[in-house]
Scaffold this motif. Structure first.
Motif: not given
Length: 647
Positions: A205, A207, A237, A242, A247-248
């Motif tokens: 996160t 990012c 990131c 996502e 959050y990736f």
């Protein structure tokens, strides 16, 4: 640089007791999943029998951190896997909200039971960072994001290792190039010469452009030597997707496999990012992967006359990661009674490697072999013959020396005894080239009775998959007579992508008093494809006007394969500063197919002053077997600043 790692020399409960691919079994150092969660299942080892079709890699060692020894979060260096495996990290990655094995189902930051964790995540008074309660809750969310990624039935129960860089030590900064994860017990390696790499599921996160991102580098450890298996650092990131808002996450595999010939190997992950501003991630599902290519053998034709020849083909097939594999080798010793022809006509279409095959000899070898990134397979060929009738089997036991390839299955070739009389065959094709799927090739087989006795049951065998039945006017030929037989073949897109269609045929006929047919020498013809690779791009922006700093522009790139061959490794570079990475739903397009890629851009004060944002992009992709991409003409899109209404 040299560094002492926490607890690295400690004696543990048990050593890792799994051998690498001794019996095609992966060592899984993970806890059996609860009934509500899907258990981890190892992919099977690549197996012979599918030449040219890549198979999945084999997980040799895995860790999913589900064997936590406490109902509450514990540190990485206090965790033991089900096989007795233990782990370590640099001290900087075991403080400041780092190194906690946590799940979203763990108590939130407001719960007194996780006060030690919250305290570890709390910055010094007046120092940089997020409040400890908030940081701890984001650690929990990162574990759930990986649960979403890996398909856990209950993502909130998924455990992952935190690397949130938020705390009081050194203002939360871990420092660059420090070990974030490492096995304490090396994995035994008993099979010689395996291509190995390392894979991790990671989520991040923070990012946005105002925060620093993790820069993960993977290594295999041979004794005291650390060998990289990534060509460049991995940024979750920009390389992930996502999975939850903000959050990736992704599965990130080392793209530079190592041809490993040691007896035991360790795993290590180093983070090149030294800042605690951002660098907020978590990792899980550690995997040591065997990505060794598969070797297969075949004979064409697999039945011919004594003194004739058959083409022996070795197909080396990549695993489905299609990573580059350099340095493999093998030697094949022919079974007794089978020899190479004179000349042996040995060759390879692999991008690197030296073929050795002496005319009239009994061994074929390739050293320094390579598969390029994105390449599914390549071949080594040589012609063999026999002066003795019989069926000859060439299998894995004939491979007398190999490194970096999985052993083949068996292939048979039969040489039939000579009979009175003779039969000959020549073959031709019309047209001499093709350029599209659906075109029809017409084959003509000129069959001649070259002996002095009649032949019955005259027929032509063409083993090209998809060719029509061969039609002959007569089934009997008198001495000296000839006839033309015919067949057709419809071109497929795979043929266009491959660049040619080659097939081999034999004629056969039965002389008087014989039970076995007399078989001609094989006749081969190749029809080449005329490749016309092409790609186009059309770019658009939404909205087409903007009015404030921070406004988000959404770009769409319609990419179309307008050529006649498949295009692989398709990318859309858009180099405007501030533009996000262009994301495409796939990397391969068949002819005539299209896809839409996307990217975003945030308006700056300079864009408001300029009154417009205009930029262009090109699409590019690689035709099969080519190292040179085909590129589109550029396509531009413009968004304009809104003019204030006055008066």
């Amino acid at each position: 640089m040299s560094r002492t790692l926490t607890r690295f020399g400690r004696t543990r409960v048990a050593a890792l007791g799994c051998a690498l691919l001794t019996a095609a079994v992966a060592c899984v150092a993970s806890h059996p999943a609860p009934a509500s969660a899907a258990p981890a299942v190892a992919s099977p080892e690549t197996a012979p029998g599918s030449p040219g079709t890549p198979q999945p890699p084999t997980p040799v060692f895995t860790e999913d951190f589900e064997n936590r020894q406490s109902a509450l979060p514990i540190r990485l260096d206090d965790y033991t896997g089900t096989a007795g495996t233990t782990y370590t990290a640099d001290p900087a990655w075991l403080v400041n909200c780092n190194g906690w094995i946590a799940a979203f189902d763990d108590p939130p930051g407001s719960d007194p039971s996780v006060a030690p964790q919250v305290r570890d995540c709390t910055p010094a008074t007046g120092g940089p960072g997020t409040p400890g309660v908030t940081a701890w809750n984001r650690v929990r969310q990162l574990s759930r994001a990986i649960g979403d990624l890996n398909g856990s039935a209950v993502p909130s129960a998924n455990h992952a290792v935190s690397a949130y860089t938020n705390g009081s030590v050194n203002s939360g900064n871990p420092g660059p190039d420090k070990v974030e994860f490492q096995t304490e017990n090396p994995v035994p390696v008993t099979a010689n010469g395996r291509f190995l790499t390392f894979s991790v599921n990671a989520a991040e996160t923070s990012c946005d452009a105002n925060h620093n991102h993790a820069l993960l580098n993977y290594y295999l450890v041979d004794g005291t030597t650390s060998i990289p298996v990534t060509n460049r650092p991995i940024d979750p990131c920009t390389s992930g997707t996502e999975v939850e808002p903000g959050y990736f996450a992704g599965t990130f595999t080392g793209d530079a496999p190592l041809l490993f010939t040691g007896t035991e190997v360790g795993i290590k992950m180093i983070n090149g990012q030294g800042s605690g501003n951002g660098n907020d991630h978590s990792f899980d599902d550690i995997r040591l992967l065997d990505v060794t290519p598969q070797l297969d053998k075949s004979f064409d034709p697999d039945r011919t006359g004594v003194g004739g020849s058959s083409l022996l083909t070795f197909t080396i097939t990549n695993t489905d990661d299609l990573l580059a594999k350099d340095g493999w080798s093998f030697t094949d010793t022919l079974p007794p009674g089978l020899t190479l022809t004179t000349p042996a006509d040995a060759s390879t279409d692999c991008p690197a490697g030296t073929v050795s095959a002496d005319d009239g000899g009994s061994t074929i070898s390739l050293t320094g072999g390579a598969l390029s990134a994105g390449q599914a397979s390549c071949t080594v060929t040589a012609r063999v013959t026999s002066s003795t009738a019989g069926t000859y089997t060439n299998d894995g036991s004939n491979i007398t020396d190999s490194t970096g390839v999985n052993p083949p299955g068996s292939a048979d070739v039969t040489f039939v005894p000579p009979a009175q009389g003779g039969i000959g065959l020549t073959k031709s094709a019309t047209p001499s080239s093709f350029s599209a799927a659906g075109q029809v090739i017409r084959y003509t087989y000129h069959v001649t009775n070259t002996g002095d006795v009649p032949l019955t049951s005259v027929d032509v065998v063409d083993e090209l998959a998809g060719v029509s039945d061969v039609s002959c006017p007569r089934s009997t030929l008198e001495p000296g007579e000839s006839q033309d037989c015919t067949a057709t073949y419809t071109i497929t897109q795979d043929d266009v992508d491959r660049g040619s269609v080659t097939n081999v045929a034999t004629a056969q006929g039965v002389p008087p008093g014989a039970t076995e047919p007399l078989v001609s020498a094989p006749a081969e013809v190749t029809v080449r494809a005329v490749a016309k690779p092409a790609i186009t791009i059309r770019k658009s922006v939404d909205p087409t006007t903007y009015g404030e700093v921070g406004q988000l522009l959404h770009y769409r790139y319609q990419v179309t394969n307008t050529g006649n061959v498949r295009l692989d490794r398709i990318t859309v570079p858009d180099h405007r500063p501030g533009m996000s990475t262009v994301r495409c739903p796939q990397t391969t397009l068949a002819p005539g197919k299209a896809m839409t890629c996307t990217a975003t851009y945030r308006i700056t004060a300079a864009d408001l002053r300029a009154q417009y944002v205009r930029n262009s992009a090109r699409a590019q992709g690689y035709p099969p077997g080519s190292r040179t991409p085909v590129r589109s003409a550029p396509s531009a899109a413009t968004a304009y600043a809104q003019v204030p209404v006055t008066g």
